[in-house]
Design an enzyme around this catalytic site. Structure first.
Site, PDB file in Angstrom:
ATOM      1  N   ASP A  67      47.244  37.073  37.486  1.00  0.00           N
ATOM      2  CA  ASP A  67      46.348  38.224  37.404  1.00  0.00           C
ATOM      3  C   ASP A  67      46.777  39.294  38.411  1.00  0.00           C
ATOM      4  OD1 ASP A  67      43.814  39.808  37.255  1.00  0.00           O
ATOM      5  OD2 ASP A  67      43.245  38.080  36.023  1.00  0.00           O
ATOM      6  N   SER A 115      41.597  43.496  33.523  1.00  0.00           N
ATOM      7  CA  SER A 115      41.566  42.126  33.005  1.00  0.00           C
ATOM      8  C   SER A 115      40.963  42.033  31.619  1.00  0.00           C
ATOM      9  CB  SER A 115      40.729  41.237  33.923  1.00  0.00           C
ATOM     10  OG  SER A 115      41.373  41.059  35.137  1.00  0.00           O
ATOM     11  N   HIS A 143      34.970  49.632  34.361  1.00  0.00           N
ATOM     12  CA  HIS A 143      33.628  49.154  33.971  1.00  0.00           C
ATOM     13  C   HIS A 143      32.753  50.296  33.457  1.00  0.00           C
ATOM     14  CE1 HIS A 143      33.964  45.101  35.812  1.00  0.00           C
ATOM     15  NE2 HIS A 143      34.822  45.719  36.615  1.00  0.00           N
ATOM     16  N   ASP A 149      38.085  50.042  41.881  1.00  0.00           N
ATOM     17  CA  ASP A 149      38.834  50.642  40.772  1.00  0.00           C
ATOM     18  C   ASP A 149      39.246  52.063  41.130  1.00  0.00           C
ATOM     19  OD1 ASP A 149      38.405  48.341  39.284  1.00  0.00           O
ATOM     20  OD2 ASP A 149      36.499  49.076  38.513  1.00  0.00           O
ATOM     21  N   ARG A 204      29.401  47.171  44.989  1.00  0.00           N
ATOM     22  CA  ARG A 204      29.535  46.349  43.784  1.00  0.00           C
ATOM     23  C   ARG A 204      29.816  44.871  44.049  1.00  0.00           C
ATOM     24  NH1 ARG A 204      34.910  47.865  40.683  1.00  0.00           N
ATOM     25  NH2 ARG A 204      34.710  45.696  40.088  1.00  0.00           N
ATOM     26  N   ARG A 264      30.135  38.092  38.696  1.00  0.00           N
ATOM     27  CA  ARG A 264      30.558  37.701  37.352  1.00  0.00           C
ATOM     28  C   ARG A 264      30.728  36.194  37.250  1.00  0.00           C
ATOM     29  NH1 ARG A 264      36.341  40.597  37.177  1.00  0.00           N
ATOM     30  NH2 ARG A 264      37.322  39.558  38.909  1.00  0.00           N
ATOM     31  N   ARG A 315      31.864  47.585  30.365  1.00  0.00           N
ATOM     32  CA  ARG A 315      32.526  46.272  30.448  1.00  0.00           C
ATOM     33  C   ARG A 315      31.506  45.179  30.750  1.00  0.00           C
ATOM     34  NH1 ARG A 315      37.910  44.532  33.916  1.00  0.00           N
ATOM     35  NH2 ARG A 315      37.036  42.612  34.735  1.00  0.00           N
ATOM     36  N   ARG A 364      30.706  41.815  34.528  1.00  0.00           N
ATOM     37  CA  ARG A 364      29.923  41.952  35.762  1.00  0.00           C
ATOM     38  C   ARG A 364      28.492  42.449  35.517  1.00  0.00           C
ATOM     39  NH1 ARG A 364      32.752  40.943  40.367  1.00  0.00           N
ATOM     40  NH2 ARG A 364      35.025  41.180  40.354  1.00  0.00           N
ATOM     41  N   LYS A 419      37.720  34.119  37.624  1.00  0.00           N
ATOM     42  CA  LYS A 419      38.519  34.540  36.463  1.00  0.00           C
ATOM     43  C   LYS A 419      38.376  33.590  35.270  1.00  0.00           C
ATOM     44  CE  LYS A 419      40.758  37.992  38.596  1.00  0.00           C
ATOM     45  NZ  LYS A 419      40.806  39.393  38.187  1.00  0.00           N
ATOM     46  N   ASP A 459      45.592  39.653  42.129  1.00  0.00           N
ATOM     47  CA  ASP A 459      44.583  40.661  41.816  1.00  0.00           C
ATOM     48  C   ASP A 459      43.445  40.667  42.839  1.00  0.00           C
ATOM     49  OD1 ASP A 459      43.370  42.606  39.931  1.00  0.00           O
ATOM     50  OD2 ASP A 459      41.782  41.105  39.985  1.00  0.00           O
ATOM     51  N   HIS A 501      42.992  43.608  45.573  1.00  0.00           N
ATOM     52  CA  HIS A 501      41.844  44.530  45.582  1.00  0.00           C
ATOM     53  C   HIS A 501      41.292  44.765  46.997  1.00  0.00           C
ATOM     54  CE1 HIS A 501      40.972  45.465  41.430  1.00  0.00           C
ATOM     55  NE2 HIS A 501      40.922  44.203  41.060  1.00  0.00           N
ATOM     56  N   ASP A 554      48.361  40.283  33.430  1.00  0.00           N
ATOM     57  CA  ASP A 554      47.470  41.115  32.600  1.00  0.00           C
ATOM     58  C   ASP A 554      47.522  42.591  32.960  1.00  0.00           C
ATOM     59  OD1 ASP A 554      46.285  40.548  35.049  1.00  0.00           O
ATOM     60  OD2 ASP A 554      44.262  40.433  34.237  1.00  0.00           O
ATOM     61  N   HIS A 555      47.996  42.928  34.146  1.00  0.00           N
ATOM     62  CA  HIS A 555      48.101  44.329  34.607  1.00  0.00           C
ATOM     63  C   HIS A 555      48.682  44.273  36.006  1.00  0.00           C
ATOM     64  CE1 HIS A 555      44.726  43.390  37.167  1.00  0.00           C
ATOM     65  NE2 HIS A 555      44.113  42.909  36.104  1.00  0.00           N
ATOM     66  N   HIS A 582      43.957  48.597  40.416  1.00  0.00           N
ATOM     67  CA  HIS A 582      45.090  48.225  39.566  1.00  0.00           C
ATOM     68  C   HIS A 582      46.073  49.397  39.495  1.00  0.00           C
ATOM     69  CE1 HIS A 582      42.187  45.343  37.253  1.00  0.00           C
ATOM     70  NE2 HIS A 582      42.383  44.988  38.502  1.00  0.00           N
TER      71      HIS A 582
HETATM   72  O1  LIG Z   1      35.913  43.769  38.229  1.00  0.00           O
HETATM   73  C1  LIG Z   1      36.868  43.860  39.007  1.00  0.00           C
HETATM   74  O2  LIG Z   1      37.106  43.024  39.878  1.00  0.00           O
HETATM   75  C2  LIG Z   1      37.738  45.085  38.924  1.00  0.00           C
HETATM   76  O3  LIG Z   1      36.973  46.197  38.551  1.00  0.00           O
HETATM   77  C3  LIG Z   1      38.786  44.927  37.890  1.00  0.00           C
HETATM   78  O4  LIG Z   1      39.512  43.750  38.082  1.00  0.00           O
HETATM   79  P1  LIG Z   1      39.922  42.817  36.861  1.00  0.00           P
HETATM   80  O5  LIG Z   1      40.024  43.719  35.671  1.00  0.00           O
HETATM   81  O6  LIG Z   1      41.246  42.267  37.270  1.00  0.00           O
HETATM   82  O7  LIG Z   1      38.890  41.788  36.731  1.00  0.00           O
HETATM   83 MN   LIG Z   2      43.129  41.069  35.924  1.00  0.00          MN
HETATM   84 MN   LIG Z   3      41.381  43.302  39.218  1.00  0.00          MN
END
Ligand SMILES: O=C(O)[C@H](O)COP(=O)(O)O
Ligand SMILES: [Mn+2]
Ligand SMILES: [Mn+2]
Length: 570
Positions: A27, A80, A139, A170, A205, A212, A290, A293, A365, A434, A438, A475-476, A506
């Site tokens: 990730d 993601s 999101h 983000d 956040r 999540r 999205r 979350r 994840k 990831d 972040h 994934d990115h 990202h």
């Molecule tokens: O929700 C998150 O953690 C970020 O906004 C995006 O990260 P993810 O797309 O890798 O989950």
């Molecule tokens: Mn991801």
């Molecule tokens: Mn991420």
């Protein structure tokens, strides 16, 4: 569709392997030039390096952002949700950001069932908006929020309250003050026109509301208390002041508190009364498109029987999501824009064809390799053939404090699943590049990438041992670009003290994909003729690795099409 329509043909060129196929998603592992701020090139990654350099024709780059994953434009970084949707469905789907844009543009958002459901609250009750206030486009997006608020004022909403979740993940850390200032001004302008609109509560956040996969319900509880009950440890009369004070460094020489981690707060009037608690008959809109979350907060509003925490008071609201976040659970029941319709995914096909799948990650994840992978669908396609295993994530910490996260545990679980020979597909997500990326902490992200590389090595050794096949991808991007770069010059952007400004989001970079394993005939290589292949090609390639031809509605596989000559020794 009848069972026959699901039947996949055996691939004519790739011989039947009947050995496990390992699928690894790293990730946030993107590809960028080597450099001091590329945590991946700075990390010790002999395994990923050997995939890149050791097997020509079996490593390539995939586009993982923008239109290749169904986002509005190529200025949109990948994420993601869209990445796993594309890989798991083998398709490019118009994603939430796009769908909301269209619905706002043609006005259909205001004539749909979801919007109509909120309208009875407009004259005498309050319309609340809860969500992530930024331009991240992952999101939510600010212009979409303000478009909805303006639309509500125009349609007679008398009292609007916004509950702001600050970003810095983000988008650049420190920008929450700009967004909140902008929102405060925009709401003041609407108030001057007779629509009483104000910010009522909020928080960062990662601390408030946007948990999540049930990693830590306390996050949602804090949000509930601030947004609904008007209770929080911090009270302010001015929202911009709230952000400034909550960001203040905790001591001399310390860094400011990140936007992601701000404490919950409530805006009060001069007498200490909250600006807008949530009451019976109010309407509540979650403006994130999205799902991951906002599923938990949606459950807290929607479910009568709810035990995750004590809500103390459960107002009977007109609750709507920007989208329906879980089609299987029909959550929430009312929504403003129909979500992307993702069907005929690899998971569903493979389940119909008897393929046994094991999927695993840690809590942060787990939904990525299951829920998102399966087209935003919770649950199994066939419980007898599938097993999803979640390793509990640590809670209450920023992951730079523990860059290894649960990578070792995921690795061990994956190795055991491969060795058990009980599964045809073993699919893992390693969150580290990831989640640690972040935080903007370069050293910790280097450590995260080093650990993940060791895990991939151990897994590939087991693929060797059992004679299987593998596909490793991401994934990115994230970890490969840890500081902000000037978009025109590519040079590192410095702060006023001459220090590079960390990049917590990202990126727009492509991601690697590599295949191999003793079960894959030496003649099999990636095709070279696709222009800018994207993540959606991963799904059909996995179907090929599992011996089948991919169905025609999917993106082209990375293997030569049927009848095409297999490149040898590329
Ligand atoms: O929700 C998150 O953690 C970020 O906004 C995006 O990260 P993810 O797309 O890798 O989950
Ligand atoms: Mn991801
Ligand atoms: Mn991420």
């Amino acid at each position: 569709m009848s069972e026959n329509d699901w039947r996949l043909k055996l691939h004519p060129e790739i011989p039947k392997g009947s050995k496990p196929v390992l699928v690894v998603v790293l990730d946030g592992w993107g590809e960028a030039p080597d450099g001091p701020y590329n945590a991946i090139s700075q990390a010790n990654t002999p395994c990923m390096d050997s995939l890149k350099h050791g097997a020509p024709g079996r490593w390539m780059l995939l586009k993982a952002h923008g239109t290749a994953v169904g986002l509005p434009s190529d200025a949109d970084m990948g994420n993601s949700e869209v990445g796993h949707n594309a890989m798991g469905s083998g398709q490019v789907i118009d994603q939430g950001a796009n769908l909301v844009d269209h619905a706002l543009k043609d006005g259909s958002i205001f004539s749909g069932e979801g919007w109509k459901y909120t309208e009875p609250a407009f004259a005498e009750h309050t319309l609340h908006f809860i969500g992530l206030v930024s331009d991240g486009g992952v999101h939510s997006r600010y212009d979409q929020l303000i478009g909805c608020i303006r639309g509500a004022c125009k349609r007679g909403a008398k009292r609007i309250r916004v509950h702001v979740l600050t970003d810095g993940r983000d988008v650049e850390d420190g920008t929450s003050q700009l967004y909140v200032t902008q929102l405060h001004r925009d709401l003041q302008a609407l108030s001057a026109e007779g629509c009483d609109a104000r910010i009522a509560s909020g928080g960062g956040r990662m601390r408030v509301t946007m948990d999540r996969y049930e990693s830590d319900w306390n996050i949602v509880k804090r949000g509930w208390e601030a947004h609904v009950l008007g209770e929080a440890p911090h009270k302010f009369t001015d929202p911009v002041d709230a952000i400034k004070q909550l960001r203040a460094p905790p001591g001399p020489g310390k860094m400011p508190i990140s936007d992601q981690w701000l404490d919950p707060f409530v805006i009060v009037d001069g007498t200490g009364q909250p600006a807008g608690t949530i009451q019976d008959d109010d309407a509540v809109v979650i403006f994130n498109f999205r799902a991951d979350r906002v599923v938990e907060i949606s459950k807290a509003f929607e479910y009568k029987d709810f035990t995750a925490f004590d809500r103390k008071r459960w107002p009977k609201t007109r609750f709507v999501g920007m989208m329906q976040y879980d089609g299987e659970l029909k959550l929430p029941a009312h929504y403003l824009v129909p979500p992307p319709f993702i069907s005929r995914t690899t998971g569903e096909y493979l389940a119909h064809n008897g393929v046994r799948t094991y999927a695993c990650s840690e809590s942060q994840k787990i939904g990525h390799v299951t829920f998102f992978w399966n087209g935003n669908r919770s649950g199994y396609f066939n419980a007898e053939l599938e097993k999803y295993e979640e390793i509990p994530s640590d809670t209450g910490i920023a992951f730079n404090q523990k860059p290894a996260m649960k990578a070792r545990e995921i690795c061990e679980a994956g190795k055991a699943a491969l060795r058990s020979l009980k599964y045809d597909q073993v699919r893992l997500n390693f969150p580290n590049p990831d989640m640690v990326g972040h935080t903007g902490d370069l050293q910790a992200t280097i450590e995260a990438c080093t650990v993940v590389d060791q895990c991939v090595k151990e897994l590939l050794d087991v693929v060797d041992e059992v004679g299987g096949r593998f596909l490793v991808t991401a994934d990115h991007g994230n970890a490969e670009e840890m500081v902000q770069l000037n978009k025109k010059t590519g040079k590192v952007v410095m702060d006023s003290e001459g220090k590079p400004i960390p990049l917590t989001s990202h990126t727009l970079n492509p991601v690697p994909v590599a295949i191999g394993g003793p079960g894959l005939p030496a003649s099999v290589h990636f095709r070279q003729d696709l222009t800018e292949p994207g993540l959606s090609s991963v799904g059909p390639t996995i179907i090929n690795l599992l011996d089948f031809e991919a169905p025609p509605h999917m993106a082209p596989s990375l293997f030569p099409a049927h009848g095409m000559e297999l490149p040898t020794g590329v």
